[in-house]
Design a protein around this motif. Structure first.
Motif, PDB file in Angstrom:
ATOM      1  N   VAL A 292      64.701  41.490  67.877  1.00  0.00           N
ATOM      2  CA  VAL A 292      65.019  40.077  67.707  1.00  0.00           C
ATOM      3  C   VAL A 292      64.941  39.377  69.066  1.00  0.00           C
ATOM      4  CG1 VAL A 292      66.794  38.439  66.936  1.00  0.00           C
ATOM      5  CG2 VAL A 292      66.516  40.633  65.763  1.00  0.00           C
ATOM      6  N   GLN A 293      64.519  38.102  69.079  1.00  0.00           N
ATOM      7  CA  GLN A 293      64.434  37.353  70.328  1.00  0.00           C
ATOM      8  C   GLN A 293      65.802  37.204  70.968  1.00  0.00           C
ATOM      9  OE1 GLN A 293      62.402  33.621  69.850  1.00  0.00           O
ATOM     10  NE2 GLN A 293      60.538  34.554  69.060  1.00  0.00           N
ATOM     11  N   ASP A 294      65.808  37.183  72.317  1.00  0.00           N
ATOM     12  CA  ASP A 294      67.068  37.121  73.069  1.00  0.00           C
ATOM     13  C   ASP A 294      67.931  35.930  72.666  1.00  0.00           C
ATOM     14  OD1 ASP A 294      66.348  39.387  74.410  1.00  0.00           O
ATOM     15  OD2 ASP A 294      66.005  38.427  76.348  1.00  0.00           O
TER      16      ASP A 294
ATOM     17  N   SER B 177      58.710  40.227  70.752  1.00  0.00           N
ATOM     18  CA  SER B 177      59.792  39.245  70.821  1.00  0.00           C
ATOM     19  C   SER B 177      60.162  38.921  72.260  1.00  0.00           C
ATOM     20  CB  SER B 177      61.032  39.779  70.096  1.00  0.00           C
ATOM     21  OG  SER B 177      60.772  39.975  68.724  1.00  0.00           O
ATOM     22  N   SER B 178      59.603  39.638  73.220  1.00  0.00           N
ATOM     23  CA  SER B 178      59.894  39.402  74.629  1.00  0.00           C
ATOM     24  C   SER B 178      59.119  38.192  75.148  1.00  0.00           C
ATOM     25  CB  SER B 178      59.525  40.633  75.462  1.00  0.00           C
ATOM     26  OG  SER B 178      60.366  41.720  75.150  1.00  0.00           O
ATOM     27  N   HIS B 179      59.587  37.666  76.280  1.00  0.00           N
ATOM     28  CA  HIS B 179      58.906  36.539  76.908  1.00  0.00           C
ATOM     29  C   HIS B 179      57.766  37.035  77.796  1.00  0.00           C
ATOM     30  CE1 HIS B 179      62.634  34.562  75.623  1.00  0.00           C
ATOM     31  NE2 HIS B 179      61.946  33.439  75.675  1.00  0.00           N
ATOM     32  N   LEU B 180      56.807  36.138  78.038  1.00  0.00           N
ATOM     33  CA  LEU B 180      55.599  36.521  78.763  1.00  0.00           C
ATOM     34  C   LEU B 180      55.879  37.105  80.145  1.00  0.00           C
ATOM     35  CD1 LEU B 180      52.531  36.681  78.814  1.00  0.00           C
ATOM     36  CD2 LEU B 180      52.492  34.296  79.610  1.00  0.00           C
ATOM     37  N   PRO B 181      56.805  36.556  80.951  1.00  0.00           N
ATOM     38  CA  PRO B 181      57.053  37.176  82.263  1.00  0.00           C
ATOM     39  C   PRO B 181      57.507  38.637  82.165  1.00  0.00           C
ATOM     40  CG  PRO B 181      57.965  34.964  82.204  1.00  0.00           C
ATOM     41  CD  PRO B 181      57.546  35.288  80.798  1.00  0.00           C
ATOM     42  N   ASP B 182      58.292  38.962  81.140  1.00  0.00           N
ATOM     43  CA  ASP B 182      58.713  40.357  80.959  1.00  0.00           C
ATOM     44  C   ASP B 182      57.534  41.231  80.557  1.00  0.00           C
ATOM     45  OD1 ASP B 182      61.385  39.840  81.588  1.00  0.00           O
ATOM     46  OD2 ASP B 182      61.838  39.253  79.531  1.00  0.00           O
TER      47      ASP B 182
ATOM     48  N   GLN C 137      42.883  43.871  78.132  1.00  0.00           N
ATOM     49  CA  GLN C 137      42.102  44.523  77.083  1.00  0.00           C
ATOM     50  C   GLN C 137      42.579  44.189  75.666  1.00  0.00           C
ATOM     51  OE1 GLN C 137      40.762  48.689  77.909  1.00  0.00           O
ATOM     52  NE2 GLN C 137      42.225  48.564  79.605  1.00  0.00           N
ATOM     53  N   PHE C 138      43.760  43.583  75.543  1.00  0.00           N
ATOM     54  CA  PHE C 138      44.200  43.133  74.228  1.00  0.00           C
ATOM     55  C   PHE C 138      43.363  41.928  73.799  1.00  0.00           C
ATOM     56  CE2 PHE C 138      48.171  45.417  75.275  1.00  0.00           C
ATOM     57  CZ  PHE C 138      48.421  46.046  74.058  1.00  0.00           C
ATOM     58  N   ASP C 139      43.015  41.886  72.529  1.00  0.00           N
ATOM     59  CA  ASP C 139      42.280  40.729  72.002  1.00  0.00           C
ATOM     60  C   ASP C 139      43.190  39.523  71.815  1.00  0.00           C
ATOM     61  OD1 ASP C 139      39.502  41.923  71.282  1.00  0.00           O
ATOM     62  OD2 ASP C 139      40.940  43.360  70.441  1.00  0.00           O
ATOM     63  N   LEU C 140      44.490  39.772  71.686  1.00  0.00           N
ATOM     64  CA  LEU C 140      45.451  38.700  71.452  1.00  0.00           C
ATOM     65  C   LEU C 140      46.816  39.141  71.942  1.00  0.00           C
ATOM     66  CD1 LEU C 140      46.141  35.948  70.009  1.00  0.00           C
ATOM     67  CD2 LEU C 140      46.680  37.333  67.986  1.00  0.00           C
ATOM     68  N   ILE C 141      47.567  38.193  72.527  1.00  0.00           N
ATOM     69  CA  ILE C 141      48.945  38.455  72.942  1.00  0.00           C
ATOM     70  C   ILE C 141      49.823  37.355  72.359  1.00  0.00           C
ATOM     71  CG2 ILE C 141      50.534  38.632  74.883  1.00  0.00           C
ATOM     72  CD1 ILE C 141      48.150  39.630  76.568  1.00  0.00           C
ATOM     73  N   VAL C 142      50.831  37.755  71.593  1.00  0.00           N
ATOM     74  CA  VAL C 142      51.805  36.822  71.017  1.00  0.00           C
ATOM     75  C   VAL C 142      53.173  37.178  71.578  1.00  0.00           C
ATOM     76  CG1 VAL C 142      52.878  35.955  68.897  1.00  0.00           C
ATOM     77  CG2 VAL C 142      50.453  36.609  68.883  1.00  0.00           C
ATOM     78  N   THR C 143      53.818  36.216  72.255  1.00  0.00           N
ATOM     79  CA  THR C 143      55.129  36.451  72.854  1.00  0.00           C
ATOM     80  C   THR C 143      56.146  35.462  72.280  1.00  0.00           C
ATOM     81  OG1 THR C 143      54.740  34.942  74.717  1.00  0.00           O
ATOM     82  CG2 THR C 143      54.019  37.229  74.987  1.00  0.00           C
ATOM     83  N   ALA C 144      57.375  35.550  72.768  1.00  0.00           N
ATOM     84  CA  ALA C 144      58.451  34.694  72.259  1.00  0.00           C
ATOM     85  C   ALA C 144      58.134  33.215  72.430  1.00  0.00           C
ATOM     86  CB  ALA C 144      59.760  35.036  72.972  1.00  0.00           C
TER      87      ALA C 144
ATOM     88  N   HIS D 210      60.257  30.997  65.042  1.00  0.00           N
ATOM     89  CA  HIS D 210      61.135  31.931  64.337  1.00  0.00           C
ATOM     90  C   HIS D 210      60.654  33.352  64.607  1.00  0.00           C
ATOM     91  CE1 HIS D 210      62.980  28.588  62.274  1.00  0.00           C
ATOM     92  NE2 HIS D 210      61.806  28.174  61.834  1.00  0.00           N
ATOM     93  N   GLY D 211      61.476  34.123  65.333  1.00  0.00           N
ATOM     94  CA  GLY D 211      61.090  35.481  65.688  1.00  0.00           C
ATOM     95  C   GLY D 211      61.373  36.480  64.585  1.00  0.00           C
ATOM     96  N   LYS D 212      61.083  37.741  64.882  1.00  0.00           N
ATOM     97  CA  LYS D 212      61.370  38.831  63.956  1.00  0.00           C
ATOM     98  C   LYS D 212      62.866  38.822  63.644  1.00  0.00           C
ATOM     99  CE  LYS D 212      57.877  41.531  66.439  1.00  0.00           C
ATOM    100  NZ  LYS D 212      57.628  42.695  67.310  1.00  0.00           N
TER     101      LYS D 212
END
Length: 216
Positions: free
Chosen positions: A46-48, A109-114, A127-134, A139-141
């Protein structure tokens, strides 16, 4: 046929859940509160911000969230600087997936800097095709929004995507998004609901690599 792997991060790629839990509990203890293992279980995946709201509601007006964040984050950043290990099997799985030309997404669910700190000194993020962050999700997990966003951005149907998660909240998000989902438990065992809904439950990412070899 699976054409994409959607990776959670904490507890799935990196052995971070234990140090994160220690930091949250350390900060609570320093402020004279007790954050039990049982209560913390609801935070995993879950998001912080949502977890902090749960703490504020639980401890009431005596709880100083700003001070709590300061203690927790200082403790956690110190732990992260000492280095975080990859979970067994990740390197081989990533290479195998790339060799089979699967799409790869990081959905966390983490933020991009983390995220950037965890992957520092590696070339995995590029190398990831997509990055989804908080930052990308309102609405997070355990809500399914992040995984819906992932397969839509990849231009795929949900049943073409295999979600890889270590938490019950993450598994619920993946299944509610319509994806295939495999749980590789870290510090939380699957609930009966997740046992019933999961497409796979593995002991490590090594078994995911074995699955790919069988299916490809």
């Amino acid at each position: 046929m699976v054409t994409a792997l959607l990776f959670d991060m904490d507890g799935l790629i990196f052995d971070t859940e234990k140090i994160t839990k220690r930091s949250w509990q350390y900060a609570a203890n320093q402020m004279g509160f007790e954050l039990t293992d049982e209560f913390y279980q609801g935070f995993i995946g879950v998001q912080d911000a949502e977890c902090e709201t749960m703490l504020s509601d639980y401890w009431g007006d005596e709880f100083d969230l700003k001070h709590y964040r300061h203690i927790r984050d200082k403790h956690l950043h110190a732990a992260r600087r000492s280095g975080i290990d990859f979970k067994p099997g990740f390197h081989d799985l990533f290479q195998s997936a790339k060799a089979h030309k699967l799409k790869l997404a990081l959905v966390t669910s983490s933020h991009l800097p983390d995220v950037q700190q965890n992957f520092a000194d590696t070339d995995y993020l590029s190398q990831f095709d997509l990055i989804v962050t908080a930052e990308d999700i309102k609405h997070g997990k355990p809500r399914p929004d992040c995984y819906i966003m992932a397969y839509e951005k990849l231009g795929l149907a949900p049943n073409e995507c295999l979600v890889l998660e270590d938490s019950n909240n993450g598994m619920k998000a993946g299944k509610d998004a319509g994806c295939l989902a495999a749980m590789i438990p870290d510090i939380t065992a699957p609930t009966q609901e997740i046992v019933d809904r999961a497409d796979y439950i593995f002991q490590s990412l090594v078994q995911v690599s074995e699955l790919l070899r069988q299916k490809m």
